[in-house]
Structure formats: C-alpha cells, structure tokens
Design an enzyme around this catalytic site. Structure first.
Site, mmCIF file in Angstrom:
data_model
loop_
_atom_site.group_PDB
_atom_site.id
_atom_site.type_symbol
_atom_site.label_atom_id
_atom_site.label_comp_id
_atom_site.label_asym_id
_atom_site.label_seq_id
_atom_site.Cartn_x
_atom_site.Cartn_y
_atom_site.Cartn_z
ATOM 1 N N GLY A 267 0.786 -1.231 0.000
ATOM 2 C CA GLY A 267 0.000 0.000 0.000
ATOM 3 C C GLY A 267 0.819 1.282 0.000
ATOM 4 N N SER A 268 2.072 1.214 -0.436
ATOM 5 C CA SER A 268 2.860 2.460 -0.419
ATOM 6 C C SER A 268 2.303 3.480 -1.418
ATOM 7 C CB SER A 268 4.346 2.186 -0.674
ATOM 8 O OG SER A 268 4.569 1.794 -2.003
ATOM 9 N N ASN A 269 1.779 3.002 -2.541
ATOM 10 C CA ASN A 269 1.153 3.948 -3.478
ATOM 11 C C ASN A 269 -0.125 4.531 -2.899
ATOM 12 O OD1 ASN A 269 2.379 4.312 -6.332
ATOM 13 N ND2 ASN A 269 2.743 2.158 -5.827
ATOM 14 N N LEU B 268 -4.524 -7.053 -7.029
ATOM 15 C CA LEU B 268 -4.185 -8.222 -7.840
ATOM 16 C C LEU B 268 -5.362 -9.088 -8.278
ATOM 17 C CD1 LEU B 268 -0.926 -9.219 -5.955
ATOM 18 C CD2 LEU B 268 -1.237 -7.648 -7.872
ATOM 19 N N ASN C 35 -5.643 1.794 -13.309
ATOM 20 C CA ASN C 35 -4.639 0.935 -12.673
ATOM 21 C C ASN C 35 -3.248 1.468 -13.004
ATOM 22 O OD1 ASN C 35 -3.493 -1.489 -11.463
ATOM 23 N ND2 ASN C 35 -3.063 -2.184 -13.550
ATOM 24 N N HIS D 235 0.649 0.016 -13.629
ATOM 25 C CA HIS D 235 1.439 -1.197 -13.843
ATOM 26 C C HIS D 235 2.921 -0.791 -13.857
ATOM 27 C CE1 HIS D 235 2.125 -5.302 -15.055
ATOM 28 N NE2 HIS D 235 3.042 -4.840 -15.895
ATOM 29 N N ASP E 57 -4.268 -5.726 -17.545
ATOM 30 C CA ASP E 57 -3.277 -4.827 -18.164
ATOM 31 C C ASP E 57 -3.543 -4.489 -19.627
ATOM 32 O OD1 ASP E 57 -1.908 -4.897 -15.717
ATOM 33 O OD2 ASP E 57 -0.827 -6.701 -16.326
ATOM 34 N N GLU F 267 6.297 6.088 -9.895
ATOM 35 C CA GLU F 267 4.908 5.904 -9.420
ATOM 36 C C GLU F 267 4.534 7.013 -8.442
ATOM 37 O OE1 GLU F 267 4.171 1.156 -9.739
ATOM 38 O OE2 GLU F 267 4.975 1.834 -7.839
HETATM 39 C C1 GAR Z 1 3.314 -1.211 -7.492
HETATM 40 O O1 GAR Z 1 4.622 -1.179 -8.005
HETATM 41 C C2 GAR Z 1 2.310 -1.367 -8.622
HETATM 42 O O2 GAR Z 1 2.718 -0.744 -9.802
HETATM 43 C C3 GAR Z 1 2.291 -2.867 -8.787
HETATM 44 O O3 GAR Z 1 2.321 -3.384 -7.491
HETATM 45 C C4 GAR Z 1 3.104 -2.492 -6.667
HETATM 46 C C5 GAR Z 1 2.339 -2.239 -5.393
HETATM 47 O O4 GAR Z 1 3.125 -1.575 -4.461
HETATM 48 N N1 GAR Z 1 1.122 -3.293 -9.506
HETATM 49 C C6 GAR Z 1 1.129 -4.348 -10.319
HETATM 50 O O5 GAR Z 1 2.120 -5.041 -10.488
HETATM 51 C C7 GAR Z 1 -0.196 -4.624 -11.029
HETATM 52 N N2 GAR Z 1 -0.018 -5.591 -12.077
HETATM 53 P P1 GAR Z 1 2.468 -0.846 -3.207
HETATM 54 O O6 GAR Z 1 1.497 -1.860 -2.581
HETATM 55 O O7 GAR Z 1 3.597 -0.545 -2.297
HETATM 56 O O8 GAR Z 1 1.760 0.377 -3.711
#
Ligand code: GAR
Length: 188
Positions: free
Chosen positions: A12-14, A84, A101, A103, A144, A173
């Site tokens: 969940g950092s994003n 996911l 989303n 990616h 995707d 990101e």
């Molecule tokens: C992020 O890098 C995002 O782009 C990726 O998962 C990570 C989640 O990080 N998403 C995918 O790979 C989707 N196919 P986070 O939980 O720290 O935000």
C-alpha cells in the site's frame, strides 16, 4: 467533490502516497481503502493516516457486495494501486472509464496475469531491457489491456538488480500517479 476509493492487495505504499499527496485538494476525497486481503500492510498504513480500510473476499467482489458498498458510500472513481484481483464485470459496467490501474512496466510489454510487483522487474532484467517505467491505464476485463493514459520511462543499466529497477519505478509511481489521478478524477 469527487470521492475516490483505492483498491490495494499488499504493502500500500502507493495508496499512502496518493492520499497524502492529494490531501490538500478541495475537489477530491479519499474516504476509504479496500483490500481483497486481510493480513496485508495496507491496513496498517490506512490506520496510521486515519483512513478506514475494509477487507472484502473475492466472492464478495464477484457477487456485487463491493459494488453495493461503494454505491452506498457515493464513490465516484476507483484507483487500483497494487491490486491483484481481476475486476468483476459488475464494477466495470457501473464505473465505466472510472477505474484506473498502475502497472510497473511499459505495457504492452511485461503485463498480463501473474505479472505483478517484483515479478515484473525480474522479467525486465532477465530480458536484458534497457528501459522500464510505469503505465497508467483504464481497466477492462483483461489484465493490463485497457486504454493507456500515461507512461513514464526510466533507464535499466546492464548490471541492475530487479531491486534497483523497482526503486526507480517506484519513484516514478510516487511522482506521477497522484497527478494523473487528480486530473482524471476531477474531469470524470
Ligand atoms: C506497485 O509497483 C504497482 O505498480 C504494482 O504493485 C506495486 C504495489 O506496491 N502493480 C502491479 O504489479 C499490477 N499488475 P504498493 O502496494 O507498495 O503500492
């Protein structure tokens, strides 16, 4: 005021970065985070930043329970940030062109089912790519494959580890995802 929900399945950092970066925007609010997993770090982050987080099972997504919950809370826009599960048709229809989303690669390369998180960066390094980046896209019924909204690139050096690539991609990101969300959600 546009009400945005973030879906996340892991760290969940994003999610945290988006909510904190856009906290000052009077036109947007982030009333909740939703996860399809119970024991993931995003719930702790949510608590730390004072945003309610909820768990829903895959079944509840598919049965329309999540849709009802979102409509009941007046949600306008959905952001997938490390989410996911495949998004079910009931959400895609109701939130047409209002689900996006991120990616962690330059789609259409290195996408599709099973391509997420570190696996993507490992594949990029294994393929000897000289660049990677991020893709922000609308969500449709295939992983995707929705319309691309925005991409940003970074270099991949020949001796980079997947971790080094991941760090560069995460920076992109954190820098761009909030800005893109801000523009799209306000116009949605
Ligand atoms: C992020 O890098 C995002 O782009 C990726 O998962 C990570 C989640 O990080 N998403 C995918 O790979 C989707 N196919 P986070 O939980 O720290 O935000």
């Amino acid at each position: 005021m546009k009400r945005i929900v973030i879906f996340a399945s892991g760290s969940g950092s994003n999610a945290e970065n988006i909510i904190c970066s856009l906290a000052g925007n009077k036109f947007l609010s982030f009333p909740m985070i939703i996860s399809n997993r119970r024991d993931v770090f995003v719930h702790e982050r949510a608590e730390r930043i004072g945003v309610p987080s909820f768990f829903f099972s895959k079944q509840q997504f598919e049965d329309g329970d999540v849709l009802k919950f979102l409509l009941g809370h007046g949600i306008d826009f959905i952001v997938l940030a490390g989410f996911l599960l495949r998004v079910p048709v009931n959400l895609l229809q109701t939130f047409h062109d209002r689900i996006i989303n991120i990616h962690p690669a330059l789609l259409p390369k290195f996408g599709g089912q099973g391509m997420y998180g570190d696996r993507v960066h490992e594949a990029v390094v294994a393929a000897g790519e000289r660049e990677s980046g991020i893709t922000i896209h609308y969500v449709n019924e295939n992983y995707d494959e929705g319309r691309i909204i925005f991409q940003a690139r970074c270099i991949v050096n020949p001796d980079d580890t997947p971790g080094a690539v991941a760090a560069r991609v995460h920076e992109l990101e954190y820098r761009y995802f909030p800005k893109v969300i801000e523009q799209l959600a306000i116009l949605s």
